[in-house]
Motif scaffolding. Sequence first.
Motif, PDB file in Angstrom:
ATOM      1  N   ARG A   1      -4.395  50.520  63.526  1.00  0.00           N
ATOM      2  CA  ARG A   1      -5.937  50.378  64.172  1.00  0.00           C
ATOM      3  C   ARG A   1      -5.945  51.050  65.586  1.00  0.00           C
ATOM      4  O   ARG A   1      -5.577  50.362  66.163  1.00  0.00           O
ATOM      5  CB  ARG A   1      -6.120  48.887  63.833  1.00  0.00           C
ATOM      6  N   ASP A  46      -8.316  51.631  67.083  1.00  0.00           N
ATOM      7  CA  ASP A  46      -9.458  51.030  67.819  1.00  0.00           C
ATOM      8  C   ASP A  46      -8.832  49.864  68.488  1.00  0.00           C
ATOM      9  O   ASP A  46      -9.635  49.127  69.369  1.00  0.00           O
ATOM     10  CB  ASP A  46     -10.612  50.728  66.930  1.00  0.00           C
ATOM     11  N   ARG A  47      -7.724  49.426  68.150  1.00  0.00           N
ATOM     12  CA  ARG A  47      -7.265  48.363  68.984  1.00  0.00           C
ATOM     13  C   ARG A  47      -6.261  48.846  69.899  1.00  0.00           C
ATOM     14  O   ARG A  47      -5.277  47.844  70.690  1.00  0.00           O
ATOM     15  CB  ARG A  47      -6.709  47.131  68.120  1.00  0.00           C
ATOM     16  N   ALA A  66       0.816  42.626  62.579  1.00  0.00           N
ATOM     17  CA  ALA A  66      -0.281  42.615  61.389  1.00  0.00           C
ATOM     18  C   ALA A  66      -1.588  43.102  62.210  1.00  0.00           C
ATOM     19  O   ALA A  66      -2.343  43.676  61.420  1.00  0.00           O
ATOM     20  CB  ALA A  66      -0.577  41.117  60.972  1.00  0.00           C
ATOM     21  N   GLY A  67      -1.936  42.699  63.499  1.00  0.00           N
ATOM     22  CA  GLY A  67      -3.123  42.976  64.011  1.00  0.00           C
ATOM     23  C   GLY A  67      -3.204  44.530  64.208  1.00  0.00           C
ATOM     24  O   GLY A  67      -4.496  45.046  64.406  1.00  0.00           O
ATOM     25  N   LEU A 125      -4.074  48.080  57.459  1.00  0.00           N
ATOM     26  CA  LEU A 125      -3.814  47.418  56.140  1.00  0.00           C
ATOM     27  C   LEU A 125      -4.680  46.238  55.983  1.00  0.00           C
ATOM     28  O   LEU A 125      -5.189  45.633  57.055  1.00  0.00           O
ATOM     29  CB  LEU A 125      -2.374  47.082  55.683  1.00  0.00           C
TER      30      LEU A 125
END
Lengths: 298, 385, 194
Positions: A22, A24-25, A70-71, A75
């Motif tokens: 991600r 964007d994170r 996970a963050g 997925l």
Amino acid sequence: MSVTIEEVEAAAQKHPVAPYLRMDRMPHIWCPTCGIGTVMKCYAQALEEADVDMDKAAIVSGIGCTGRVAGYMNLDAFHSTHGRAIPFATGVKLGRPELLVTVFSGDGDLSGIGGNHFIHAARRNMDLLVILVNNFIYGMTGGQNAPTTPLTAKSSTMPFGNFEEPFNLPHLAASCGAVYVARWTCLHTRRLTKSFQEAIDRRGFRFIEVIAPCSTLYARLNRLGSGFDLMRFYHDSAEIKHGADPKEVGIDFQDKIICGKFIDEDRPAMHERMDAHYKKVLGDKYVPMPPEGGWLHE
Amino acid sequence: MKADPAGVLTGAHYLDGDFACGEGAMAAGCRFTAGYPITPSTEVVERISRRFPMMGGTFIQMEDELASMAAVVGASWTGTKCLTVTSGPGFSLMMENIGLGAMMETPLVVVNVQRGGPSTGLPTMTGQADMMQARWGSHGDYRLIALSPQSPQESFDLMIDAFNLSEEYRVPVLFMMDECVGHMTEKVVIPPADEIEIVPRKLTDKPPGEFLPYKANGNGVPEFARAGDGYRFHTTGLTHDERGYPVMSAECQEELIPRLINKITDNVDKISRFDEENTDGADVVLVTYGITARVARMGIDMARKKGVKVGVIRLIVVWPFPEQHIRDLASKIKAFVVPEINLGQMVLEVERCAGGKAETILVPHAGGGVHNPQDICDAILRAAK
Amino acid sequence: MSRTDIRITGFGGQGVVLSGYIIGRACAINASQHATMIQSFGPEARGSACSATLAISDSEVLYPYISRPDVFVVMSTEGYDKYRDELKDDGILVYEQNLVHPTLKEGQPSFGVPSTRIAESLGRTIVQNIVMLGFFAASAQIVSREDMRDAVKSSVPPGTEELNLKAFDAGCAHFDETYGEKKEEVGAAAANQG
Ligand code: SF4
């Protein structure tokens, strides 16, 4: 000469594992030279190399520094409660058995507060890939003693050195029935990625322990230099012994780390056994769970 | 939509409350159950584990209640309707992940067949002393829905409502049975599947790029995407924004938590359910629930014979509490009488809503049995004075 | 409202709970009455004084527990000793006559049956409780023999219906043979419970 933020972002998007993360994170929360990021990158790489359908892969973490993985994975991702990643993932797996479900968490989360779930998931050969990043300490809460802290190592709750026997995790997993057990350090990126990839293709309870430095707490409390020094030390202290008896792979403070693939067996996973058993004993009366998409009653 | 006939055991049966509860879950479309054995609730999962393989359901006996609760939250995210079942000590262990279910807005049902407590208490005997735990048990601010059946028949009927409410509002629904109802065998009539109305999981029809997992629609409830459908969503127990990403700020907390609460409190009129009888012109109103509601009717009959005008509110949905209704009644009556198998729990809600306008009298019972109807009658007579 | 309370007791393995279940089913499903059964649980359900109670009524049973049964069905000495004093002064006692040796009280009609021996003669001791149920149906007359028979049929494991019905009929027959002439009197006693 200065670089614009746009240029940095553009470069990041071009990174080969970018589609798996991600973006964007980013930036992530981990400290500089913490080992967790490397392990996550190897996992992303393994997903690519194993050609995993990202829409059919779910990742579950617990709480802690590694629990944040996970963050960052692109997925279906579940950041659950402390210690409960394995039972949460068990629910996801049994609710939709066609998913590849990975549990990605730390030593405190999976072997401390979640230890009971760990041994039982291994016992029933739950179809989970469990990646445990072991940095020998509780990072998120500030360097407290872990069930993995080696004897004599210092932690914030064992300021005079740890006197409790730590877990030998590969031995624990193997003796509880794990079908795949391996250990690497986070600098063994090539071998680690290959091990992830191999485990993705197996079934049942697959356990991979990755030794990684906690630069901010473990390294500092034990005066072991920078995170990078420690990463290098772990790598150089590794002794690769495939097929080693898991009983013999315990880790002493700043001593050799036996790495390799210790167990690789093929045994039906829990849900496969359940299915086969019901077919045998119930015959035509048995209605298996729908293979695609679980129950929705559309 | 109508119930899947595979889970509906249509006909007249002689069942105990636990079995009826299990049948209700299966009729409601529950297809995943995780549990850990504990008296007096175990018969629910014994029933389910025997019938699930014939309807495509999966039962797993987990290593403890922490795991059972975590597993049902996880499984619900695949779109499967999920149940776990326990009693007091297990309910305490489940609190952690009941909070996760509330925070992740996960539809599921938790059955608590209440026994005497605290601690190991009276494993084989009845109690109603977990009612406030159902309201406040997990840390932090949240609102859930809780129901309480008074008979095996209601254990079946209300289970279907419990599942429907959990889907409608995306919350864990707590099913607060008690040992007496759970272990009592009575006639239970299960209707045909096409007479059972089911609320299915409301899946988003937005494509993955446009979907925000925690953007609420009009009634405060977000749309759902399940794992494995390509949405690649993120969900967490941390305070999060509409994308489901953690945001550690007071502002985000201020956005999220009131919404979690308001989606229940703003819909109280739709969620609330109670039987009301003879409250018009009553001097005394009994507020009661579960098995106590049955025994109380004997006390009421005794008091009526002595000329007291007694009305009854029997709570079916206990949480959210019908605050406004109790407030309205308070100004018209002399007193509320609240019998319960604890030393004063729901009575606190009644007293709060009565706001001093009507007296509130508790008829306590410490657990291990039901009230002597005479004690309830005596309290009514005292209240009417 | 008329309500009849029953207690059944015996030792673990005698099928006490199934017996209670069958009576309850006969009343609630076949005879359109209300019947609430409660079985003893936990340590109480183990050992030699396992017990089940029934409250049978023509209106909804509000209070599920019983204190003074109208009918006491006993299949073990320990159960008898534990619960004997509860039986109403005019309550009916139904007992396994080779296992229980009751102190008979005036005003309490009592009926003994060698249900274990009868079950043995049918080849399976396990149906002792069903023999007892037949005898109970005939003696206590709370629910018709037909409704009880039907409840036996739908409650026993599939494939064992024939044997169980034979046992049930044998229990009824034993009553007719032994107490047949007293039938009228017994019927009156049972009706008094109402
Ligand atoms: S505290 Fe330690 S484990 Fe946590 S991010 Fe920092 S270096 Fe890594």
